[in-house]
Design an enzyme around this catalytic site. Structure first.
Site, mmCIF file in Angstrom:
data_model
loop_
_atom_site.group_PDB
_atom_site.id
_atom_site.type_symbol
_atom_site.label_atom_id
_atom_site.label_comp_id
_atom_site.label_asym_id
_atom_site.label_seq_id
_atom_site.Cartn_x
_atom_site.Cartn_y
_atom_site.Cartn_z
ATOM 1 N N GLN A 252 78.068 60.567 -45.463
ATOM 2 C CA GLN A 252 78.062 61.247 -46.773
ATOM 3 C C GLN A 252 77.088 62.416 -46.804
ATOM 4 O O GLN A 252 77.364 63.438 -47.434
ATOM 5 C CB GLN A 252 77.797 60.255 -47.890
ATOM 6 C CG GLN A 252 79.092 59.536 -48.263
ATOM 7 C CD GLN A 252 78.920 58.358 -49.192
ATOM 8 O OE1 GLN A 252 77.822 58.080 -49.653
ATOM 9 N NE2 GLN A 252 80.007 57.653 -49.433
ATOM 10 N N LEU B 283 99.761 60.787 -47.271
ATOM 11 C CA LEU B 283 98.416 60.305 -47.597
ATOM 12 C C LEU B 283 97.432 60.605 -46.462
ATOM 13 O O LEU B 283 97.644 60.196 -45.318
ATOM 14 C CB LEU B 283 98.454 58.795 -47.866
ATOM 15 C CG LEU B 283 97.111 58.173 -48.271
ATOM 16 C CD1 LEU B 283 96.634 58.707 -49.619
ATOM 17 C CD2 LEU B 283 97.205 56.656 -48.286
ATOM 18 N N ASP B 284 96.353 61.327 -46.803
ATOM 19 C CA ASP B 284 95.308 61.714 -45.836
ATOM 20 C C ASP B 284 95.916 62.466 -44.646
ATOM 21 O O ASP B 284 95.359 62.424 -43.534
ATOM 22 C CB ASP B 284 94.516 60.490 -45.339
ATOM 23 C CG ASP B 284 93.825 59.754 -46.479
ATOM 24 O OD1 ASP B 284 93.433 60.408 -47.453
ATOM 25 O OD2 ASP B 284 93.696 58.514 -46.398
ATOM 26 N N ILE C 167 96.018 57.632 -55.886
ATOM 27 C CA ILE C 167 96.956 58.389 -55.054
ATOM 28 C C ILE C 167 97.888 59.152 -55.991
ATOM 29 O O ILE C 167 98.487 58.558 -56.899
ATOM 30 C CB ILE C 167 97.747 57.437 -54.138
ATOM 31 C CG1 ILE C 167 96.784 56.787 -53.139
ATOM 32 C CG2 ILE C 167 98.867 58.185 -53.420
ATOM 33 C CD1 ILE C 167 97.411 55.678 -52.310
ATOM 34 N N LEU C 168 97.980 60.457 -55.790
ATOM 35 C CA LEU C 168 98.829 61.290 -56.653
ATOM 36 C C LEU C 168 100.233 61.352 -56.060
ATOM 37 O O LEU C 168 100.402 61.430 -54.838
ATOM 38 C CB LEU C 168 98.221 62.683 -56.780
ATOM 39 C CG LEU C 168 96.817 62.689 -57.424
ATOM 40 C CD1 LEU C 168 96.185 64.075 -57.333
ATOM 41 C CD2 LEU C 168 96.884 62.225 -58.882
ATOM 42 N N ASN D 4 79.508 64.446 -54.198
ATOM 43 C CA ASN D 4 80.128 65.666 -53.657
ATOM 44 C C ASN D 4 80.349 66.698 -54.756
ATOM 45 O O ASN D 4 80.083 67.886 -54.575
ATOM 46 C CB ASN D 4 81.451 65.323 -52.962
ATOM 47 C CG ASN D 4 81.241 64.751 -51.568
ATOM 48 O OD1 ASN D 4 80.883 65.472 -50.647
ATOM 49 N ND2 ASN D 4 81.431 63.451 -51.424
ATOM 50 N N HIS E 157 87.835 63.163 -46.849
ATOM 51 C CA HIS E 157 88.119 61.785 -46.447
ATOM 52 C C HIS E 157 87.051 61.348 -45.440
ATOM 53 O O HIS E 157 86.742 62.095 -44.515
ATOM 54 C CB HIS E 157 89.512 61.708 -45.808
ATOM 55 C CG HIS E 157 89.872 60.315 -45.395
ATOM 56 N ND1 HIS E 157 90.254 59.351 -46.307
ATOM 57 C CD2 HIS E 157 89.852 59.706 -44.182
ATOM 58 C CE1 HIS E 157 90.481 58.220 -45.671
ATOM 59 N NE2 HIS E 157 90.245 58.407 -44.383
ATOM 60 N N GLU F 97 78.993 65.195 -45.615
ATOM 61 C CA GLU F 97 80.038 65.645 -46.556
ATOM 62 C C GLU F 97 79.469 66.727 -47.473
ATOM 63 O O GLU F 97 80.161 67.681 -47.839
ATOM 64 C CB GLU F 97 80.530 64.476 -47.405
ATOM 65 C CG GLU F 97 81.290 63.425 -46.616
ATOM 66 C CD GLU F 97 81.771 62.275 -47.488
ATOM 67 O OE1 GLU F 97 81.504 62.251 -48.700
ATOM 68 O OE2 GLU F 97 82.428 61.372 -46.936
HETATM 69 C C1 GRF Z 1 83.021 60.097 -50.329
HETATM 70 O O1 GRF Z 1 82.484 59.336 -49.309
HETATM 71 C C2 GRF Z 1 84.349 60.670 -49.924
HETATM 72 O O2 GRF Z 1 84.486 60.821 -48.551
HETATM 73 C C3 GRF Z 1 85.328 59.646 -50.411
HETATM 74 O O3 GRF Z 1 84.761 59.112 -51.565
HETATM 75 C C4 GRF Z 1 83.360 59.250 -51.532
HETATM 76 C C5 GRF Z 1 82.957 59.897 -52.819
HETATM 77 O O4 GRF Z 1 81.574 59.922 -53.010
HETATM 78 N N1 GRF Z 1 86.609 60.277 -50.605
HETATM 79 P P1 GRF Z 1 80.971 60.720 -54.239
HETATM 80 O O5 GRF Z 1 81.628 60.172 -55.503
HETATM 81 O O6 GRF Z 1 81.248 62.175 -54.032
HETATM 82 O O7 GRF Z 1 79.504 60.414 -54.225
#
Ligand code: GRF
Length: 224
Positions: free
Chosen positions: A172, A145-146, A93-94, A15, A110, A175
């Protein structure tokens, strides 16, 4: 003026790399000022250096050293003069004081259709519950959280015969579309946070925008 980003990772960094690429290519009016990791061996650190991005490691040294850890994270963010903190696969977790410090300036992605499936192992839990659909959510981070206000969700079908690997790959790939888009919405001023209330294009956003994707991870045509 270009938005400055601090991206926090713990692993692969796909990401982060997608957002960095869009910034580099001028598709998002933002600059990745720093990539910070709690894991010295995180593969994403190499990826970041490949983009010429400054990296910083703040190693996690156990719960007893949480205050020092969070102090190091905050210092790295603040030294980068980041406007926006982007959690991208950051697996720590912060604590509420740190989250509050960046209220309205910290995003997370998430891998579920929040509020369903908060926490870990979302793909296997979705398969175990025989859900027909799954997805990912970009949301602002709050102390819950989330649980912070959600902005944009990708929704994908769960197919018969899906494995955890096939389902997580499908989620993903979406994402990588929705996370840069939300960063762009902030960079262009389309998305604003006002005391915990979101505004998108000048209108209150009480529920996230949902975008449907096909089984191959393409946006379903004809959506606004
Ligand atoms: C992603 O699937 C995201 O949803 C989760 O962690 C994963 C991170 O993947 N929070 P990357 O490190 O960005 O490849």
């Amino acid at each position: 003026m270009s938005l400055r980003l601090a991206i926090l990772i713990s692993g692969r960094g796909s990401n982060m790399a997608t957002i960095a690429r869009e910034c580099r290519d001028g598709k998002i009016n933002a600059t990745v000022a720093v990539v910070i990791s709690d894991v010295p061996t995180a593969a994403g650190l190499e990826l970041a250096r490949g983009f010429g991005i400054e990296t910083c490691v703040v190693p996690w040294q156990g719960a007893a050293a949480r205050d020092a850890f969070e102090g190091g994270i905050a210092r790295a963010i603040d030294e980068s003069a980041a406007d926006l903190v982007v959690l991208a696969g950051f697996m720590r977790i912060l604590s509420p004081p740190l989250v509050k410090r960046y209220a309205g300036r910290m995003l997370n992605i998430h891998p579920s259709l929040l509020p369903k499936y908060r926490g870990l192992h979302t793909h296997s839990r979705v398969l175990g519950a025989a859900e027909r659909e799954h997805g990912a959510t970009v949301h602002f981070v709050t102390a819950e959280l989330d649980g912070g206000p959600a902005v944009l969700q990708s929704r994908v079908p769960v197919l018969p015969g899906d494995s955890e690997a096939s389902l997580s790959a499908r989620v993903q790939s979406t994402e990588h579309i929705i996370y840069p888009r939300v960063v762009d919405w902030i960079a262009t001023g389309r998305l604003r946070w006002q005391n915990g209330q979101l505004q998108l294009n000048g209108k209150r956003l009480d529920t996230p925008v949902v975008e449907d994707f096909t089984a191959s991870g393409q946006p379903v045509p004809g959506q606004p």
